[in-house]
Design a protein around this motif. Structure first.
Motif, short mmCIF file in Angstrom:
data_model
loop_
_atom_site.label_atom_id
_atom_site.label_comp_id
_atom_site.label_asym_id
_atom_site.label_seq_id
_atom_site.Cartn_x
_atom_site.Cartn_y
_atom_site.Cartn_z
N ASP A 22 0.82 -1.19 -0.12
CA ASP A 22 0.04 0.01 0.17
C ASP A 22 0.81 1.27 -0.04
OD1 ASP A 22 0.71 -0.68 2.75
OD2 ASP A 22 -1.08 -0.14 3.39
N SER A 23 1.81 1.38 1.00
CA SER A 23 2.66 2.55 1.16
C SER A 23 3.93 2.03 1.75
CB SER A 23 1.95 3.59 1.89
OG SER A 23 2.96 4.26 2.88
N THR A 24 4.90 2.36 1.22
CA THR A 24 6.44 1.77 1.76
C THR A 24 6.45 2.47 3.31
OG1 THR A 24 7.45 3.87 0.77
CG2 THR A 24 7.51 1.57 -0.27
N ASN A 25 5.98 4.02 3.43
CA ASN A 25 5.90 4.55 4.98
C ASN A 25 5.04 3.52 5.79
OD1 ASN A 25 7.48 6.69 4.00
ND2 ASN A 25 6.40 8.07 5.19
N GLN A 47 5.75 -1.03 -6.72
CA GLN A 47 4.30 -0.30 -6.86
C GLN A 47 3.65 -0.05 -5.54
OE1 GLN A 47 1.67 -2.59 -9.34
NE2 GLN A 47 0.51 -0.78 -9.41
N GLN A 48 3.18 1.04 -5.28
CA GLN A 48 2.59 1.59 -4.21
C GLN A 48 0.74 1.54 -4.72
OE1 GLN A 48 4.61 4.03 -1.02
NE2 GLN A 48 4.14 5.16 -2.86
N THR A 49 0.18 0.67 -3.87
CA THR A 49 -1.30 0.95 -4.34
C THR A 49 -2.39 2.03 -3.57
OG1 THR A 49 -1.67 -0.97 -2.41
CG2 THR A 49 -1.45 -1.47 -4.82
N GLY A 51 -0.35 5.12 -2.07
CA GLY A 51 1.18 5.79 -1.68
C GLY A 51 0.38 7.25 -1.20
N ARG A 52 0.81 7.54 -0.11
CA ARG A 52 0.48 8.81 0.82
C ARG A 52 1.27 10.10 0.26
NH1 ARG A 52 0.50 8.66 5.73
NH2 ARG A 52 2.03 6.54 6.22
N GLY A 53 0.67 11.31 0.04
CA GLY A 53 1.35 12.30 0.23
C GLY A 53 1.09 13.28 1.38
N GLN A 54 1.79 14.42 1.27
CA GLN A 54 1.69 15.45 2.40
C GLN A 54 0.09 15.71 2.88
OE1 GLN A 54 4.19 18.54 1.62
NE2 GLN A 54 6.19 17.18 1.67
N ALA A 55 -0.10 15.95 4.02
CA ALA A 55 -1.46 16.34 4.40
C ALA A 55 -2.66 15.63 3.79
CB ALA A 55 -1.45 18.16 3.97
N GLN A 120 8.93 22.36 -12.34
CA GLN A 120 7.62 21.20 -12.34
C GLN A 120 8.27 20.04 -11.12
OE1 GLN A 120 8.64 20.47 -16.71
NE2 GLN A 120 6.53 20.29 -16.79
N LYS A 121 7.01 19.63 -10.51
CA LYS A 121 7.58 19.04 -9.51
C LYS A 121 8.02 17.54 -9.80
CE LYS A 121 5.52 17.06 -5.21
NZ LYS A 121 4.76 17.38 -4.09
N ILE A 122 8.85 17.05 -9.26
CA ILE A 122 9.61 15.92 -9.80
C ILE A 122 9.71 14.88 -8.58
CG2 ILE A 122 12.26 16.38 -9.21
CD1 ILE A 122 12.77 15.18 -12.12
N CYS A 123 9.64 15.58 -7.38
CA CYS A 123 9.75 14.70 -6.14
C CYS A 123 9.12 15.08 -4.95
CB CYS A 123 11.16 14.46 -5.77
SG CYS A 123 11.90 13.64 -4.39
N GLY A 124 8.37 14.33 -4.11
CA GLY A 124 7.77 14.54 -2.91
C GLY A 124 8.28 13.92 -1.81
N VAL A 125 8.17 14.50 -0.71
CA VAL A 125 8.79 13.81 0.36
C VAL A 125 7.73 13.92 1.71
CG1 VAL A 125 10.55 13.88 2.28
CG2 VAL A 125 11.24 14.87 -0.06
C1 BTN Z 1 4.13 14.79 -1.29
O1 BTN Z 1 4.66 15.53 -2.29
O2 BTN Z 1 2.85 15.13 -1.14
C2 BTN Z 1 4.76 13.72 -0.63
C3 BTN Z 1 5.03 12.44 -1.47
C4 BTN Z 1 5.62 11.35 -0.79
C5 BTN Z 1 5.53 10.04 -1.52
C6 BTN Z 1 6.33 8.92 -1.05
S1 BTN Z 1 6.54 7.69 -2.11
C7 BTN Z 1 7.33 6.81 -0.71
C8 BTN Z 1 6.74 6.96 0.45
N1 BTN Z 1 5.49 6.09 0.86
C9 BTN Z 1 4.40 6.89 0.85
O3 BTN Z 1 3.28 6.46 1.08
N2 BTN Z 1 4.66 8.25 0.58
C10 BTN Z 1 5.86 8.44 0.31
#
Ligand code: BTN
Length: 252
Positions: A22-25, A47-49, A51-55, A120-125
């Protein structure tokens, strides 16, 4: 994906590669609740099914095209109140990695820790810390870096390394990224918060430029001054300095 062999002391030496999660975090958090945490452990997913982003947002990434990984650090000497410096150190490490691979493009950090190439956005943390007393105990650092994906149908402002001319593979990028993160982490652990912040500010998008913002109710003009150790963005407006936490202000 072949698991890369990294030239580090401990980062990525313990590495779990998953085909699908689902998510590596989420996985890393679950893993450390059932096993003795290993500093520098890395979880990689093809593959993440979910994946979570910020907020509370989601993170979309095509299977086998990009880096979706989580890394565990245990920065026991970093105060919880200074935790943004870890975020700055990670953003800076991704910045440095991208500069190496894409030397002819403009790489910037967009507060708090998005990485942009040519705007342009290439990476999120997504960093998730657990706190013990006044200090950070476990820091789960989730990184989603677009490497090979060339089609971003529903994400018009997204880009990838391939779209910017990168012709290598994913493993090479993971290896270099982990090496640079560890170098900066070890530097930070010697008490170099100030130096990390200085470098972060040097590559911060929009710093010292008069820009238009919205505080979610009104638009206003202002100049980004700096980011405080607690992560708040300071914008100088004609009414003086205003401070914002993430998602309290947007760049227009
Ligand atoms: C963002 O810009 O909103 C943050 C995105 C972070 C995505 C990564 S992918 C690996 C790790 N596992 C997740 O579910 N989210 C982070």
């Amino acid at each position: 994906m072949i698991v890369p062999s990294v030239n580090t002391l401990f980062t990525g030496k313990f590495l779990i590669k998953l085909n699908e999660i689902d998510s590596t975090n989420n996985y890393l958090r679950y893993w450390i609740s059932n096993n003795a945490p290993i500093e520098g452990a890395v979880i990689l997913a093809e593959q993440q099914t979910a994946g979570r982003g910020q907020a509370g947002t989601s993170w979309q990434s095509l299977a086998n095209q990009n880096i979706t990984m989580s890394l565990l650090y245990q920065p026991k000497t970093i105060l919880a109140k200074d935790q943004f410096v870890l975020s700055a150190m990670i953003a800076l490490s991704i910045y440095e990695t991208l500069q190496e691979f894409l030397p002819n493009n403009e790489v910037k950090i967009k507060w708090p820790n998005d990485i942009l190439v040519d705007q342009q956005k290439i990476c999120g943390v997504l960093i998730e810390n657990s706190i013990q007393g006044s200090y950070i105990q476990n820091c789960i650092i989730g990184i989603g870096l677009n490497v090979l994906q060339i089609d971003f149908e529903n994400l018009p402002t997204a880009t990838s390394m391939s779209l910017k001319g990168y012709q290598g593979n994913i493993e090479t990028v993971i290896k270099r990224l982990l090496e640079i993160i560890e170098k900066n982490y070890l530097f930070l652990k010697t008490g170099k918060n100030k130096e990390i912040f200085e470098r972060y500010h040097q590559v911060l998008l929009g710093k010292d430029q008069l820009l238009k913002f919205s505080d979610l109710s009104t638009e206003f003009m202002g100049t980004i001054q700096k980011v405080a150790p607690d992560g708040r963005l300071e914008i100088l407006t004609d009414q003086g300095s205003r401070f914002f936490y993430h998602k309290e202000v947007v760049f227009l």
